[in-house]
Scaffold this motif. Structure first.
Motif, PDB file in Angstrom:
ATOM      1  N   TRP A 128       0.846  -1.197   0.000  1.00  0.00           N
ATOM      2  CA  TRP A 128       0.000   0.000   0.000  1.00  0.00           C
ATOM      3  C   TRP A 128       0.877   1.241   0.000  1.00  0.00           C
ATOM      4  O   TRP A 128       1.665   1.447   0.928  1.00  0.00           O
ATOM      5  N   GLY A 130       0.102   4.192   0.566  1.00  0.00           N
ATOM      6  CA  GLY A 130      -0.238   5.128   1.638  1.00  0.00           C
ATOM      7  C   GLY A 130       0.626   4.979   2.872  1.00  0.00           C
ATOM      8  O   GLY A 130       0.831   5.941   3.620  1.00  0.00           O
ATOM      9  N   HIS A 133       3.498   7.400   3.759  1.00  0.00           N
ATOM     10  CA  HIS A 133       3.194   8.762   4.188  1.00  0.00           C
ATOM     11  C   HIS A 133       2.997   8.891   5.702  1.00  0.00           C
ATOM     12  O   HIS A 133       2.770   9.994   6.203  1.00  0.00           O
ATOM     13  N   LYS A 353      -8.003   0.842   4.506  1.00  0.00           N
ATOM     14  CA  LYS A 353      -7.284   1.749   3.603  1.00  0.00           C
ATOM     15  C   LYS A 353      -8.149   2.944   3.218  1.00  0.00           C
ATOM     16  O   LYS A 353      -7.676   4.086   3.188  1.00  0.00           O
ATOM     17  N   TYR A 354      -9.399   2.667   2.899  1.00  0.00           N
ATOM     18  CA  TYR A 354     -10.307   3.741   2.484  1.00  0.00           C
ATOM     19  C   TYR A 354     -10.498   4.750   3.620  1.00  0.00           C
ATOM     20  O   TYR A 354     -10.449   5.970   3.394  1.00  0.00           O
ATOM     21  N   SER A 356      -8.526   5.430   5.900  1.00  0.00           N
ATOM     22  CA  SER A 356      -7.246   6.017   6.307  1.00  0.00           C
ATOM     23  C   SER A 356      -6.613   6.861   5.215  1.00  0.00           C
ATOM     24  O   SER A 356      -5.401   7.138   5.269  1.00  0.00           O
ATOM     25  N   SER A 357      -7.392   7.296   4.242  1.00  0.00           N
ATOM     26  CA  SER A 357      -6.848   8.040   3.105  1.00  0.00           C
ATOM     27  C   SER A 357      -7.733   9.220   2.735  1.00  0.00           C
ATOM     28  O   SER A 357      -8.955   9.166   2.903  1.00  0.00           O
ATOM     29  N   GLY A 358      -7.119  10.275   2.212  1.00  0.00           N
ATOM     30  CA  GLY A 358      -7.820  11.373   1.567  1.00  0.00           C
ATOM     31  C   GLY A 358      -8.975  11.972   2.335  1.00  0.00           C
ATOM     32  O   GLY A 358      -8.927  12.134   3.556  1.00  0.00           O
ATOM     33  N   ARG A 374      -0.432  11.100   9.016  1.00  0.00           N
ATOM     34  CA  ARG A 374       0.188  11.104   7.700  1.00  0.00           C
ATOM     35  C   ARG A 374       0.691  12.497   7.355  1.00  0.00           C
ATOM     36  O   ARG A 374       0.187  13.500   7.865  1.00  0.00           O
TER      37      ARG A 374
END
Length: 451
Positions: A128, A130, A133, A353-354, A356-358, A374
């Motif tokens: 991953w 991500g 970061h 993952k979803y 924990s992102s953006g 991050r």
């Protein structure tokens, strides 16, 4: 699969079907991993988290469909205290019927990873992008004794000293970063003389529970002495010099009348201190984490402070001994983990993952008042519009954290009991330390105490 053993505190627990309703790691509509229709479960026990996760599930399910994956998320809302959540999930993990995704605190992750109840995430993290970061301090904090990672932080923060800038300026007390505790104590004595108040609150005693260790004693200890836990032998060094130094600091603050002893001995001691006296300006310095900006004193917090950012600012923890530099203390807060018995680990990690992102992560952090673990979220709304959280994230990149293992709950209990002796006037710093060593040794047992 890792060998499992039942956590000692729950060896006598009788697990009944009634205690396990609504959570089944194996439930799905078919398939394995992310192939075919899959249903994964997550339990949330706080309303803020329930609301935040509910908001993100539709977007995740839609994103998976675009990738050709049919994954449904079942959110199990169950409002529980931390202790109730710990008991319930422990029962479910023992029975192999826990939710696929677990949103848990650090102490739970330590205990349950050692017991073999959590799936290692390293294989997923390596694939991953991500993961690159995440701040190095956060990666270190999430690495357990066996060198593997079992949970991914859902947010992070820095524990600092929050202070009433407006009050200190009114009474002519210096508001620059104190370099040492001697410096800060001198300022606190000036405040006490000018106002008659007990000017600082740091969690202490038994009524504050685990916060005495996690939000008070441990940040002080970790900035002074990083050798109190030996990760190679998985033991606690009770003779490490930092313990006595921190107990003596607590005793000094109490002896000088700088801590609100009576408030700390009452039930729910955070209420008269952080929810009444600090907002009213009658306590001028409070040990607190990033979440204070939102949950304690923000517009929607427990006791809002009007003009918060003009009246309140933060210091790093001062050095306790000669040569110690001021520092922030990392707090990883909750983290997402996967049950070892989950039949759908790949799908569960896709959900983690979803989250924990953006934008999904940005929205959760703002809802919970947490900083990003991050380095790539500063420009992502709505997180980008939160200057206090952005500052906390910057502090997090170079803050202090000491990785510990089994025995954290026992250490927490022993610290609370020993600091209670100081509050009651029954012990000075040396006596409290000696009582702590005796208590901790008995609670930990010989296998967890460094020889």
């Amino acid at each position: 699969m890792k060998r499992k053993y039942v956590i000692a505190a729950f060896t006598a627990t009788v697990v009944t079907a009634a205690g396990l309703t609504g959570c089944s790691a194996g439930e799905s509509t078919g398939g394995d991993g992310t192939d075919g229709p899959v249903t994964i479960t997550i339990l949330e026990s706080k309303q803020t988290n329930i609301d935040a996760i509910s908001k993100e599930i539709p977007g995740f399910e839609a994103a998976m469909k675009e990738q050709g994956k049919d994954i449904t998320v079942e959110l199990i809302p169950d409002l529980l205290t931390d202790e109730q959540l710990k008991t319930k999930l422990t029962q479910q993990l023992i029975a192999g019927q826990a939710p696929d995704v677990l949103d848990i605190g650090e102490n739970m992750a330590i205990a349950w990873s050692s017991a073999g109840y959590l799936a290692p995430l390293d294989e997923y993290l390596e694939d991953w992008d991500g993961w690159s970061h995440y701040y190095p301090a956060v990666k270190e904090a999430m690495t357990r004794q066996d060198g593997q990672i079992y949970s991914l932080p859902s947010g992070a923060g820095v524990l600092n000293l929050f202070y009433r800038k407006d009050i200190l300026e009114q009474v002519g007390v210096d508001t620059s970063q104190p370099e040492t505790w001697d410096d800060l104590i001198g300022r606190l004595e000036q405040v006490k003389e000018a106002t008659g108040d007990t000017p600082i609150v740091i969690p202490a005693g038994t009524a504050w529970g685990g916060g005495t260790w996690g939000e008070g004693f441990q940040p002080l200890l970790g900035g002074t002495d990083t050798g109190y836990y030996d990760s190679e032998t998985a033991t606690w060094d009770l003779e490490s010099p930092g313990w006595l130094a921190v107990f003596e600091l607590y005793a000094d603050l109490v002896e000088k009348g700088l801590m609100p002893v009576q408030d700390l001995q009452n039930p729910n001691p955070w209420e008269p201190t952080k929810y009444v006296k600090f907002p009213e300006g009658d306590i001028q310095v409070a040990a607190q984490g990033t979440w204070g900006w939102k949950f304690d004193w923000g517009p929607d917090g427990a006791t809002p402070i009007e003009g918060l950012t003009e009246k309140v600012s933060t210091w790093q923890w001062p050095g306790l001994r000669d040569g110690d530099e001021p520092y922030g203390w990392s707090s990883t807060g909750g983290g997402y983990a996967i049950s070892e018995d989950s039949e759908h680990k790949e799908a569960a990690f896709e959900f983690i993952k979803y989250l924990s992102s953006g934008k999904p992560l940005a929205e959760q952090l703002v809802a919970s008042g947490a900083a990003s673990a991050r380095d790539d979220l500063d420009d992502v709304a709505p997180y980008s519009g939160e200057p206090q959280l952005l500052q906390a994230g910057e502090d997090l990149s170079n803050s202090v954290f000491v990785v510990t293992g089994d025995g954290a709950d026992q250490i927490s209990q022993a610290v609370a009991t020993a600091t209670e002796l100081i509050l009651s006037g029954s012990a000075d710093g040396q006596q409290a330390y000696e009582a702590f060593v005796k208590d901790a040794t008995e609670l930990l047992g010989p296998s967890l105490v460094k020889e």
